[in-house]
Design a protein around this motif. Structure first.
Motif, short mmCIF file in Angstrom:
data_model
loop_
_atom_site.label_atom_id
_atom_site.label_comp_id
_atom_site.label_asym_id
_atom_site.label_seq_id
_atom_site.Cartn_x
_atom_site.Cartn_y
_atom_site.Cartn_z
N ARG A 62 0.81 -1.22 0.00
CA ARG A 62 0.00 0.00 0.00
C ARG A 62 0.84 1.27 0.00
O ARG A 62 0.44 2.29 -0.54
N PHE A 63 2.01 1.22 0.64
CA PHE A 63 2.85 2.42 0.75
C PHE A 63 4.04 2.38 -0.21
O PHE A 63 4.95 3.19 -0.12
N TRP B 91 -12.35 7.76 14.56
CA TRP B 91 -11.26 8.47 13.90
C TRP B 91 -10.74 9.62 14.77
O TRP B 91 -11.51 10.38 15.34
N PHE C 220 -4.46 11.38 5.39
CA PHE C 220 -4.14 9.94 5.39
C PHE C 220 -2.92 9.69 4.53
O PHE C 220 -2.88 10.13 3.38
N PHE C 221 -1.95 8.93 5.06
CA PHE C 221 -0.80 8.58 4.22
C PHE C 221 -1.16 7.48 3.23
O PHE C 221 -0.62 7.40 2.14
N GLY C 222 -2.08 6.62 3.61
CA GLY C 222 -2.51 5.56 2.70
C GLY C 222 -3.78 5.96 1.96
O GLY C 222 -4.54 6.80 2.44
N ARG C 223 -4.02 5.35 0.80
CA ARG C 223 -5.23 5.65 0.05
C ARG C 223 -6.46 5.20 0.82
O ARG C 223 -6.42 4.22 1.57
N GLN D 34 -3.71 7.18 12.67
CA GLN D 34 -3.08 6.40 11.61
C GLN D 34 -1.60 6.15 11.87
O GLN D 34 -1.00 5.26 11.28
#
Lengths: 401, 133
Positions: A136-137, A260, B31-34, A265
């Protein structure tokens, strides 16, 4: 809540936590189930639902356990919710009773974790000859250790340090003192994996894992199981006076996840979901933190215990350091926390933990806790956090019968 | 010479290396991720935005014991970059509580992770203390 809707713990058991090289998860889970059934005075023939948790095994633990102790064709729910797995299993059984599907439910959690080492840090595989973005990254290498830490001692160290940054007063020594308390408490618990007193100096000078957590400040990997039989209030009234006297009321059974938050994150927010669960639990039970006689909270690391004093509203917001320093959370204090020894010494066989902490509270409410009895205990709270995240809180009350 | 490659796709290289993030056009959550939808408001439109390259160290741990192959000790930090929280190693300073202090000001720094068999260099990032003037 009307009497008809109440759910009670009728029988409960935890195995001794420790190392069982010659016994598997089925052996351990079966031991806890049979002991819980005996404690409840019922058999597998009475049970209408089985909720079972085990994280590290191959899956299907519920059916494996049925084959070991009694296959009656009842529905099985195999549940997984990280370190909140045991509490989730119990809540699943509670919900089935509340839904009117059955009169008796059984919940079990079991884990073999002795010698497991660090959790959640991926072993770094051989790297490619060429830098190849993956996942993903688009990472060209495994990032644990290069972009922060993925291992639990470090994640929870950051959670404790964040609290220290926000409110002050939380340093290495303070966190070590929390661990000193729990190791001291464990000396009275014959079922704890470790029951050795440890001095502050020993704790601080032990092997550093992730500053400020040294080894004894981390939850102990070990093997173990716990199981509980739950019953509807209506059915309990038809049982013997002795069963009614020993039954423990589940005044609240709450499960939350993390809503959230800006930073969630990059650092799991274990605070908001715990505070949300606690608020709901106190409301449902009609009690406040000041009514609690003892608390078993999720001290997976010494740094975690501190923040949960605040999250469970055992102290005023921002006041966890002063609260601990007042001596309140020692077994002789006004709000004993983790008199079992907690995860740091009792041990943390993941899926068993969320039922074992309820067993501890029940033993006190039943006045059956021997030399570590908290005298006159009437109300207790058990809390677990599974990263990801899930929070389970149960408020338990002594029977008036 | 091939272009260097970043350790992760949210590190942008070039003359002024920086991190980028998806930002919800509705509520500005980052957000760093999608994401398919914003975890905060469920909106489904995102912009790419630059994350501030300086920030304040809000939490840290010094990892002394890690999975096999991970070099220790290292410092993992949570950095508040002008309202966006970032997780990164604290680098270019000694990994001890005398040199890594809560609240200290830090800035993004990049370093070479070496070249692969094709001669492509990978670039990692961390945050380093901003020297007091």
């Amino acid at each position: 809540m009307s009497k008809q809707d109440e759910v009670w713990i009728l029988g409960i058991n935890m195995t001794k936590f420790g190392k069982y090289p010659d016994r598997d998860i089925v052996d351990l889970g079966a031991e806890a189930i049979q002991a819980a059934l005996k404690d409840a005075g019922v058999t597998m023939g009475d049970i209408g639902i089985l909720a079972a948790g085990n994280l590290m095994g191959a899956g299907g633990i519920g059916q494996m356990l049925q084959k070991q102790v009694g296959q009656t064709g009842i529905p099985v729910y195999n549940v997984a919710n990280a370190c909140a797995t045991g509490a989730t299993a119990l809540r699943t059984a509670v919900m089935a009773i509340k839904a009117g599907e059955c009169d008796y439910g059984l919940a079990v959690g079991v884990e073999k974790l002795a010698g497991a080492g660090l959790l959640a840090g991926a072993n770094r595989a051989e790297e490619n000859d060429t830098w190849t973005p993956e996942g993903r990254f688009g990472a060209v290498v495994p990032v644990d250790g290069r972009i922060g830490t993925a291992t639990m001692p470090g994640v929870f160290a950051q959670i404790g340090m964040e609290y220290g940054h926000k409110y002050g007063g939380a340093d290495f020594e303070l966190f070590a003192k929390i661990s000193e308390k729990n190791h001291s408490h464990s000396t009275l618990n014959p079922l704890a994996a470790y029951n050795k007193e440890m001095s502050l100096e020993q704790i601080m000078n032990d092997m550093m894992i992730a500053y400020p957590n040294t080894r004894p400040m981390c939850s102990a990997n070990c093997d173990g199981a716990a199981a509980a039989v739950v019953v509807s209030g209506a059915t309990l009234k038809t049982l013997s006076l002795e069963q009614q006297r020993r039954a423990v009321k589940i005044s609240a059974s709450i499960l939350t996840t993390d809503p959230w938050q800006e930073a969630c994150q990059v650092l799991p927010d274990v605070n908001t979901l715990t505070r949300n669960a606690a608020k709901t639990a106190y409301e449902k039970a009609g009690v406040g933190p000041e009514d609690l006689d003892l608390v078993e909270l999720h001290d997976c690391f010494a740094t975690a215990e501190l923040v949960h004093y605040d999250n469970l509203m055992l102290c005023e917001e921002g006041g966890a350091v002063d609260f601990f320093n007042s001596g309140a959370t020692w077994r002789t204090g006004r709000m004993p926390v983790n008199v079992s020894g907690g995860l740091q010494s009792k041990g943390h066989p993941i899926a068993a933990t969320g039922i074992a902490n309820i067993w501890e509270v029940c033993q006190h409410l039943r006045d059956e806790c021997g030399n570590r009895q908290i005298e006159g205990a009437k109300v207790g709270l058990a809390h677990v956090i599974g990263l990801g995240s899930a929070c389970g809180i149960h408020i338990l009350e002594k029977s008036a019968a | 010479m091939s272009e260097p490659i970043p350790i992760v796709n949210y590190l942008v290289l070039g003359e002024a290396p920086h991190l980028v993030s998806y930002e919800c056009t509705n509520c500005k959550a980052r957000f760093f991720g999608r994401r398919n939808a914003c975890a905060s408001c469920f909106g489904s439109e995102f912009n790419q935005v630059e994350v501030a390259t300086t920030g304040e160290l809000r939490s840290f741990t010094i990892v002394a014991f890690a999975a096999p192959g991970v070099e220790v000790p290292f410092v993992s930090g949570i950095i508040d970059c002008d309202g966006t929280s970032v997780n990164a190693n604290i680098i270019n300073t000694k990994p001890d509580p005398e040199h890594v202090v809560l609240g200290m000001k830090v800035q993004l720094a990049t370093y070479s992770m070496g070249a692969d068999a094709d001669g492509v260099e990978a670039i990692g990032f961390g945050f380093e203390p901003i020297e007091a003037a």
